[in-house]
Scaffold this motif. Structure first.
Motif, mmCIF file in Angstrom:
data_model
loop_
_atom_site.group_PDB
_atom_site.id
_atom_site.type_symbol
_atom_site.label_atom_id
_atom_site.label_comp_id
_atom_site.label_asym_id
_atom_site.label_seq_id
_atom_site.Cartn_x
_atom_site.Cartn_y
_atom_site.Cartn_z
ATOM 1 N N ALA A 70 -3.695 0.492 -6.662
ATOM 2 C CA ALA A 70 -5.107 0.031 -6.177
ATOM 3 C C ALA A 70 -5.244 -1.369 -6.584
ATOM 4 N N ALA A 71 -5.179 -1.904 -7.710
ATOM 5 C CA ALA A 71 -5.520 -3.468 -8.077
ATOM 6 C C ALA A 71 -4.653 -4.324 -7.219
ATOM 7 N N GLN A 72 -3.262 -3.816 -7.016
ATOM 8 C CA GLN A 72 -2.609 -4.621 -6.477
ATOM 9 C C GLN A 72 -2.713 -5.030 -4.849
ATOM 10 N N LEU A 73 -2.971 -3.501 -4.373
ATOM 11 C CA LEU A 73 -3.517 -3.771 -2.943
ATOM 12 C C LEU A 73 -4.684 -4.363 -2.633
ATOM 13 N N ALA A 74 -5.525 -4.329 -3.472
ATOM 14 C CA ALA A 74 -6.895 -5.015 -3.243
ATOM 15 C C ALA A 74 -6.558 -6.627 -3.265
ATOM 16 N N ALA A 75 -5.893 -6.861 -4.364
ATOM 17 C CA ALA A 75 -5.367 -8.454 -4.387
ATOM 18 C C ALA A 75 -4.573 -9.183 -3.309
ATOM 19 N N GLU A 76 -3.728 -8.036 -2.563
ATOM 20 C CA GLU A 76 -3.003 -8.416 -1.473
ATOM 21 C C GLU A 76 -4.017 -8.672 -0.129
ATOM 22 N N ALA A 78 -9.791 4.835 -6.387
ATOM 23 C CA ALA A 78 -9.731 3.597 -7.097
ATOM 24 C C ALA A 78 -9.706 2.098 -6.193
ATOM 25 N N LEU A 79 -8.968 2.359 -5.076
ATOM 26 C CA LEU A 79 -8.876 1.122 -4.133
ATOM 27 C C LEU A 79 -10.339 1.222 -3.269
ATOM 28 N N ALA A 80 -10.988 2.147 -3.110
ATOM 29 C CA ALA A 80 -12.400 2.488 -2.495
ATOM 30 C C ALA A 80 -13.418 1.411 -3.174
ATOM 31 N N ALA A 81 -13.443 1.548 -4.597
ATOM 32 C CA ALA A 81 -14.315 0.796 -5.453
ATOM 33 C C ALA A 81 -14.279 -0.647 -5.473
ATOM 34 N N ALA A 82 -12.968 -1.116 -4.927
ATOM 35 C CA ALA A 82 -12.495 -2.652 -4.999
ATOM 36 C C ALA A 82 -13.634 -3.533 -4.451
ATOM 37 N N GLU A 83 -13.595 -4.671 -4.984
ATOM 38 C CA GLU A 83 -14.703 -5.819 -4.422
ATOM 39 C C GLU A 83 -14.024 -6.415 -3.434
ATOM 40 N N LEU A 84 -14.177 -6.291 -2.147
ATOM 41 C CA LEU A 84 -13.620 -7.313 -1.181
ATOM 42 C C LEU A 84 -14.301 -7.104 0.092
ATOM 43 N N ASP A 85 -14.108 -8.156 0.981
ATOM 44 C CA ASP A 85 -14.770 -8.060 2.186
ATOM 45 C C ASP A 85 -14.302 -6.660 3.256
#
Length: 229
Positions: A18-24, A51-58
């Protein structure tokens, strides 16, 4: 062109992927006005989606679609769309745009043009495609017994989506083709358990459909694995 990332537990894997996908996605959004991602269904990605749903991104600038879909209504328990809506389009990711592969019609084959038109609106290449794998070596809905498997796995196929009959599994399917999956900046293959690892390690020698992703040299591939808890 593949890299293995191995973890001690599924929870550790889910958090890292999830962290990797958010970073990409963040990196893509810094360079482009919009980004898109294609994900798979099944039980394996459920907690990773949370986990990905909680990531901070636009998320307002992100479109999410599916790698494949069973030709069932979106509220059916077998629907991948239902899984994504319930597990990924939540929290911060609720702001994302979702593009499903199921249309209201009963005929999967007749819906290909409509689904292809939906996908034309996505920014390409995909930021990432997240694949799973079955015990028979299929990924997406590229099943070993499908009569149109050669077309689905042709990297020069101009079609980006196709209807297919898996033969050995329930429901007709709508699936991205290999050509569509390769039109991505990153491919992530998400599997768990010793059994699936053995299948994957034998895939090229045995000609399983997933070997088409392992053997290609166009798009970077990362294999994410953890034992079953």
């Amino acid at each position: 062109m593949s890299e293995w990332r191995q973890f001690h537990s599924r929870a550790e894997l889910d958090a890292a992927l999830a962290a990797q996908l958010a970073a990409e996605l963040r990196a893509d959004l810094r360079a482009h006005p919009r980004s898109s991602i294609a994900v798979s269904g099944g039980s394996t990605p459920r907690n990773m989606f949370g986990a990905l749903a909680a990531a901070e991104l636009d998320w307002e600038r992100v479109a999410i679609t599916l790698v494949d879909e069973r030709w069932v209504d979106p509220d059916d328990p077998d629907s991948n769309e239902a899984l994504v809506r319930g597990c990924l389009l939540q929290a911060r990711a609720a702001a994302a745009d979702f593009v499903g592969l199921k249309t209201p019609g009963a005929d999967c084959d007749a819906a290909v043009a409509d689904v292809a038109a939906r996908l034309e609106h996505l920014s390409r290449p995909f930021t990432a495609v997240v694949l799973g794998m079955g015990g028979d070596g299929h990924t997406a809905s590229w099943f070993p017994q499908a009569h149109d498997l050669g077309m689905l796995l042709d990297p020069a196929n101009p079609a980006r989506v196709a209807a297919t009959d898996p033969v050995t599994a329930p429901h007709p399917r709508m699936t991205l083709t290999l050509a569509a999956v390769l039109d991505s900046r990153h491919i992530h293959l998400h599997i768990t358990g010793a059994g699936k690892r053995q299948v994957l390690e034998a895939a090229v020698d045995r000609g399983y459909p997933v070997a088409s992703v392992l053997a290609q040299t166009r798009t970077p591939l990362t294999i994410w694995w953890a034992p079953d808890d």
